[in-house]
Design a protein around this motif. Structure first.
Motif, PDB file in Angstrom:
ATOM      1  N   ILE A  98       0.819  -1.201   0.000  1.00 56.31           N
ATOM      2  CA  ILE A  98       0.000   0.000   0.000  1.00 56.31           C
ATOM      3  C   ILE A  98       0.859   1.260   0.000  1.00 56.31           C
ATOM      4  O   ILE A  98       1.976   1.276   0.518  1.00 56.31           O
ATOM      5  CB  ILE A  98      -0.986   0.021   1.184  1.00 56.31           C
ATOM      6  N   ALA A  99       0.304   2.311  -0.573  1.00 54.49           N
ATOM      7  CA  ALA A  99       1.000   3.590  -0.646  1.00 54.49           C
ATOM      8  C   ALA A  99       0.936   4.296   0.706  1.00 54.49           C
ATOM      9  O   ALA A  99      -0.072   4.221   1.415  1.00 54.49           O
ATOM     10  CB  ALA A  99       0.368   4.468  -1.720  1.00 54.49           C
ATOM     11  N   VAL A 100       2.026   4.965   1.061  1.00 57.97           N
ATOM     12  CA  VAL A 100       2.074   5.778   2.271  1.00 57.97           C
ATOM     13  C   VAL A 100       2.828   7.069   1.992  1.00 57.97           C
ATOM     14  O   VAL A 100       3.634   7.148   1.062  1.00 57.97           O
ATOM     15  CB  VAL A 100       2.765   5.049   3.458  1.00 57.97           C
ATOM     16  N   SER A 101       2.545   8.083   2.793  1.00 56.13           N
ATOM     17  CA  SER A 101       3.324   9.322   2.788  1.00 56.13           C
ATOM     18  C   SER A 101       3.312   9.844   4.216  1.00 56.13           C
ATOM     19  O   SER A 101       2.678   9.252   5.095  1.00 56.13           O
ATOM     20  CB  SER A 101       2.698  10.358   1.846  1.00 56.13           C
ATOM     21  N   ASN A 102       3.970  10.982   4.442  1.00 53.44           N
ATOM     22  CA  ASN A 102       3.995  11.500   5.808  1.00 53.44           C
ATOM     23  C   ASN A 102       2.657  12.101   6.232  1.00 53.44           C
ATOM     24  O   ASN A 102       2.545  12.652   7.320  1.00 53.44           O
ATOM     25  CB  ASN A 102       5.135  12.496   6.004  1.00 53.44           C
ATOM     26  N   ALA A 103       1.629  11.978   5.388  1.00 54.21           N
ATOM     27  CA  ALA A 103       0.269  12.362   5.792  1.00 54.21           C
ATOM     28  C   ALA A 103      -0.414  11.254   6.579  1.00 54.21           C
ATOM     29  O   ALA A 103      -1.478  11.479   7.162  1.00 54.21           O
ATOM     30  CB  ALA A 103      -0.572  12.704   4.554  1.00 54.21           C
ATOM     31  N   VAL A 104       0.189  10.054   6.578  1.00 55.52           N
ATOM     32  CA  VAL A 104      -0.434   8.912   7.267  1.00 55.52           C
ATOM     33  C   VAL A 104       0.602   8.178   8.110  1.00 55.52           C
ATOM     34  O   VAL A 104       1.796   8.191   7.810  1.00 55.52           O
ATOM     35  CB  VAL A 104      -1.067   7.911   6.261  1.00 55.52           C
ATOM     36  N   LEU A 105       0.124   7.522   9.170  1.00 61.07           N
ATOM     37  CA  LEU A 105       0.992   6.616   9.916  1.00 61.07           C
ATOM     38  C   LEU A 105       1.387   5.450   9.025  1.00 61.07           C
ATOM     39  O   LEU A 105       0.603   4.999   8.185  1.00 61.07           O
ATOM     40  CB  LEU A 105       0.262   6.053  11.137  1.00 61.07           C
ATOM     41  N   ILE A 106       2.582   4.946   9.217  1.00 61.46           N
ATOM     42  CA  ILE A 106       2.995   3.718   8.539  1.00 61.46           C
ATOM     43  C   ILE A 106       2.317   2.547   9.254  1.00 61.46           C
ATOM     44  O   ILE A 106       2.514   2.374  10.460  1.00 61.46           O
ATOM     45  CB  ILE A 106       4.526   3.558   8.582  1.00 61.46           C
ATOM     46  N   PRO A 107       1.483   1.774   8.561  1.00 59.43           N
ATOM     47  CA  PRO A 107       0.801   0.660   9.238  1.00 59.43           C
ATOM     48  C   PRO A 107       1.806  -0.332   9.807  1.00 59.43           C
ATOM     49  O   PRO A 107       2.752  -0.730   9.129  1.00 59.43           O
ATOM     50  CB  PRO A 107      -0.029   0.016   8.120  1.00 59.43           C
ATOM     51  N   ARG A 108       1.605  -0.715  11.072  1.00 61.82           N
ATOM     52  CA  ARG A 108       2.507  -1.659  11.744  1.00 61.82           C
ATOM     53  C   ARG A 108       2.020  -3.087  11.546  1.00 61.82           C
ATOM     54  O   ARG A 108       0.805  -3.331  11.471  1.00 61.82           O
ATOM     55  CB  ARG A 108       2.543  -1.365  13.237  1.00 61.82           C
ATOM     56  N   PRO A 109       2.945  -4.035  11.507  1.00 62.20           N
ATOM     57  CA  PRO A 109       2.535  -5.446  11.345  1.00 62.20           C
ATOM     58  C   PRO A 109       1.583  -5.914  12.440  1.00 62.20           C
ATOM     59  O   PRO A 109       0.658  -6.680  12.169  1.00 62.20           O
ATOM     60  CB  PRO A 109       3.867  -6.203  11.411  1.00 62.20           C
ATOM     61  N   GLU A 110       1.769  -5.430  13.702  1.00 61.22           N
ATOM     62  CA  GLU A 110       0.906  -5.910  14.781  1.00 61.22           C
ATOM     63  C   GLU A 110      -0.555  -5.503  14.568  1.00 61.22           C
ATOM     64  O   GLU A 110      -1.478  -6.186  15.032  1.00 61.22           O
ATOM     65  CB  GLU A 110       1.394  -5.403  16.150  1.00 61.22           C
ATOM     66  N   THR A 111      -0.780  -4.390  13.843  1.00 60.52           N
ATOM     67  CA  THR A 111      -2.150  -3.934  13.597  1.00 60.52           C
ATOM     68  C   THR A 111      -2.921  -4.914  12.713  1.00 60.52           C
ATOM     69  O   THR A 111      -4.153  -4.938  12.729  1.00 60.52           O
ATOM     70  CB  THR A 111      -2.126  -2.518  12.988  1.00 60.52           C
ATOM     71  N   GLU A 112      -2.195  -5.737  11.959  1.00 60.73           N
ATOM     72  CA  GLU A 112      -2.861  -6.737  11.118  1.00 60.73           C
ATOM     73  C   GLU A 112      -3.747  -7.660  11.951  1.00 60.73           C
ATOM     74  O   GLU A 112      -4.748  -8.200  11.457  1.00 60.73           O
ATOM     75  CB  GLU A 112      -1.815  -7.567  10.358  1.00 60.73           C
ATOM     76  N   TYR A 113      -3.403  -7.837  13.224  1.00 66.72           N
ATOM     77  CA  TYR A 113      -4.157  -8.754  14.077  1.00 66.72           C
ATOM     78  C   TYR A 113      -5.588  -8.266  14.316  1.00 66.72           C
ATOM     79  O   TYR A 113      -6.475  -9.065  14.643  1.00 66.72           O
ATOM     80  CB  TYR A 113      -3.419  -8.940  15.409  1.00 66.72           C
ATOM     81  N   LEU A 114      -5.821  -6.951  14.145  1.00 60.84           N
ATOM     82  CA  LEU A 114      -7.186  -6.436  14.252  1.00 60.84           C
ATOM     83  C   LEU A 114      -8.114  -7.144  13.263  1.00 60.84           C
ATOM     84  O   LEU A 114      -9.262  -7.456  13.584  1.00 60.84           O
ATOM     85  CB  LEU A 114      -7.208  -4.930  13.983  1.00 60.84           C
ATOM     86  N   ILE A 115      -7.619  -7.382  12.065  1.00 62.53           N
ATOM     87  CA  ILE A 115      -8.442  -8.045  11.041  1.00 62.53           C
ATOM     88  C   ILE A 115      -8.710  -9.489  11.446  1.00 62.53           C
ATOM     89  O   ILE A 115      -9.837  -9.988  11.331  1.00 62.53           O
ATOM     90  CB  ILE A 115      -7.753  -7.995   9.665  1.00 62.53           C
ATOM     91  N   ASP A 116      -7.684 -10.160  11.964  1.00 62.45           N
ATOM     92  CA  ASP A 116      -7.861 -11.552  12.407  1.00 62.45           C
ATOM     93  C   ASP A 116      -8.884 -11.642  13.540  1.00 62.45           C
ATOM     94  O   ASP A 116      -9.697 -12.571  13.581  1.00 62.45           O
ATOM     95  CB  ASP A 116      -6.519 -12.134  12.863  1.00 62.45           C
ATOM     96  N   LEU A 117      -8.849 -10.672  14.461  1.00 63.29           N
ATOM     97  CA  LEU A 117      -9.803 -10.669  15.562  1.00 63.29           C
ATOM     98  C   LEU A 117     -11.226 -10.412  15.062  1.00 63.29           C
ATOM     99  O   LEU A 117     -12.190 -11.007  15.559  1.00 63.29           O
ATOM    100  CB  LEU A 117      -9.413  -9.615  16.597  1.00 63.29           C
ATOM    101  N   ALA A 118     -11.365  -9.517  14.087  1.00 64.22           N
ATOM    102  CA  ALA A 118     -12.687  -9.248  13.515  1.00 64.22           C
ATOM    103  C   ALA A 118     -13.249 -10.501  12.848  1.00 64.22           C
ATOM    104  O   ALA A 118     -14.426 -10.841  13.017  1.00 64.22           O
ATOM    105  CB  ALA A 118     -12.603  -8.095  12.514  1.00 64.22           C
ATOM    106  N   VAL A 119     -12.404 -11.197  12.107  1.00 64.26           N
ATOM    107  CA  VAL A 119     -12.833 -12.431  11.432  1.00 64.26           C
ATOM    108  C   VAL A 119     -13.213 -13.494  12.461  1.00 64.26           C
ATOM    109  O   VAL A 119     -14.238 -14.178  12.323  1.00 64.26           O
ATOM    110  CB  VAL A 119     -11.728 -12.948  10.487  1.00 64.26           C
ATOM    111  N   ALA A 120     -12.403 -13.631  13.508  1.00 66.76           N
ATOM    112  CA  ALA A 120     -12.696 -14.621  14.546  1.00 66.76           C
ATOM    113  C   ALA A 120     -14.028 -14.320  15.228  1.00 66.76           C
ATOM    114  O   ALA A 120     -14.820 -15.230  15.513  1.00 66.76           O
ATOM    115  CB  ALA A 120     -11.570 -14.647  15.572  1.00 66.76           C
ATOM    116  N   ALA A 121     -14.298 -13.035  15.470  1.00 62.57           N
ATOM    117  CA  ALA A 121     -15.558 -12.654  16.110  1.00 62.57           C
ATOM    118  C   ALA A 121     -16.750 -12.972  15.214  1.00 62.57           C
ATOM    119  O   ALA A 121     -17.818 -13.365  15.694  1.00 62.57           O
ATOM    120  CB  ALA A 121     -15.545 -11.164  16.445  1.00 62.57           C
ATOM    121  N   ALA A 122     -16.562 -12.810  13.908  1.00 59.81           N
ATOM    122  CA  ALA A 122     -17.663 -13.024  12.968  1.00 59.81           C
ATOM    123  C   ALA A 122     -17.928 -14.502  12.696  1.00 59.81           C
ATOM    124  O   ALA A 122     -19.030 -14.863  12.278  1.00 59.81           O
ATOM    125  CB  ALA A 122     -17.367 -12.303  11.653  1.00 59.81           C
TER     126      ALA A 122
END
Length: 304
Positions: A98-122
């Motif tokens: 994904i594209a990034v610039s200094n207008a956005v935070l650089i996504p961290r690898p640990e944040t990926e777990y949010l998606i896994d938790l959402a899927v597990a909840a669903a």
């Protein structure tokens, strides 16, 4: 960097630059792996060619920018601590680039777990069937990383991505379009739930990586973060919980009963967040999850 005119260097030239850059990285306590990550992006080399140094034999290597420009940017990495992701303009996240610039935070690898938790909840036994579809919100979308992850995980859902920064939203929109999710993700400029008032009470789930760093702590973060990443996306007020408190208070009015509330937080905030969720009165099944390093970083709850 694909839209820039390609430049040509010899393999030997690039090999010499790489060796010099690696030595500089080590002396500045920067991971030498960043040099190769940079060359994967700007020179189109693969990991095997870098490991074997076979590119040294190439008479011509096409670059996305002149070697002099690459050297200038690398010196900024060393001297100004400019993150390498901002140099290349891209970062890996889940299976995406994904594209990034200094207008956005650089996504961290640990944040990926949010998606896994959402899927597990669903997908857990007894979960509301609407969690796999309907409306999901990504509040404070930044680069759009979470929205992209949700869209990929829930192809039948519509993702509503909100950010206060118009510059961040432009990057998020570009990422959604480039990765083929622009029909599934809708973007809004505004503060948290405000732009989504027309869908009040209809959301299946909400995911957010809000600002959660205490104001006094922001200045003590790594220079790469302090000097270059947007402080609006970092500063969570005096105790770091201003935005999280707001999300706890407001979200029940937007989520359906059985809907999912899910956030990222920093180390040391879990007990307070758990207490705030319990006291609000609208949440049940409150859980805290640790990241791979064992840090309690995620809170998830359901709406009663």
């Amino acid at each position: 960097m694909t839209d820039k005119q390609l430049k040509v260097v010899s393999g030997v030239q690039l090999w010499r630059w790489r060796n010099s850059a690696i030595a500089q990285a080590i002396s500045c306590d920067i991971s030498p792996a960043e040099v190769d990550w940079l060359l994967l992006e700007v020179a189109g080399l693969d990991r095997l060619a870098l490991r074997l140094e076979s590119f040294k034999e190439s008479p011509e290597i096409q670059m996305a920018l002149p070697l002099e420009d690459l050297e200038q940017l690398w010196q900024r990495r060393l001297n100004e601590r400019l993150p390498v992701q901002y140099i290349t303009g891209v970062t890996p996240w889940r299976q995406f680039k994904i594209a990034v610039s200094n207008a956005v935070l650089i996504p961290r690898p640990e944040t990926e777990y949010l998606i896994d938790l959402a899927v597990a909840a669903a997908t857990k036994s007894g979960a509301a069937p609407f969690l796999n579809s309907g409306h999901w919100a990504d509040l404070g979308t930044g680069s759009g990383a979470i929205a992209l992850g949700l869209a990929d995980a829930f192809p039948k859902a519509t993702i509503h991505a909100v950010d206060y920064s118009p510059e961040a939203l432009k990057i998020a929109r570009d990422n959604a379009r480039n990765l083929g999710f622009d029909n599934q993700i809708k973007f809004y400029q505004g503060s948290w739930w405000e732009p989504l008032a027309a869908l009040k009470g209809e959301f299946s789930g909400m995911v957010s990586n809000p600002p959660y760093i205490p104001t006094s702590t922001v200045a003590t973060l790594q220079p790469e973060v302090v000097k270059h990443e947007p402080h609006l996306a970092l500063d969570g007020g005096s105790d770091g919980l201003d935005c999280i408190r707001q999300l706890i208070e407001i979200s029940p009015g937007y989520l359906r009963p059985g809907g999912v509330w899910l956030i990222e937080m920093m180390a040391g905030q879990a007990d307070t967040v758990r207490t705030l969720l319990a006291k609000q009165g609208s949440y049940c099944n409150i859980q805290i999850h640790a990241d791979l390093a064992g840090i309690e970083r995620f809170a998830i709850a359901s709406i009663k």
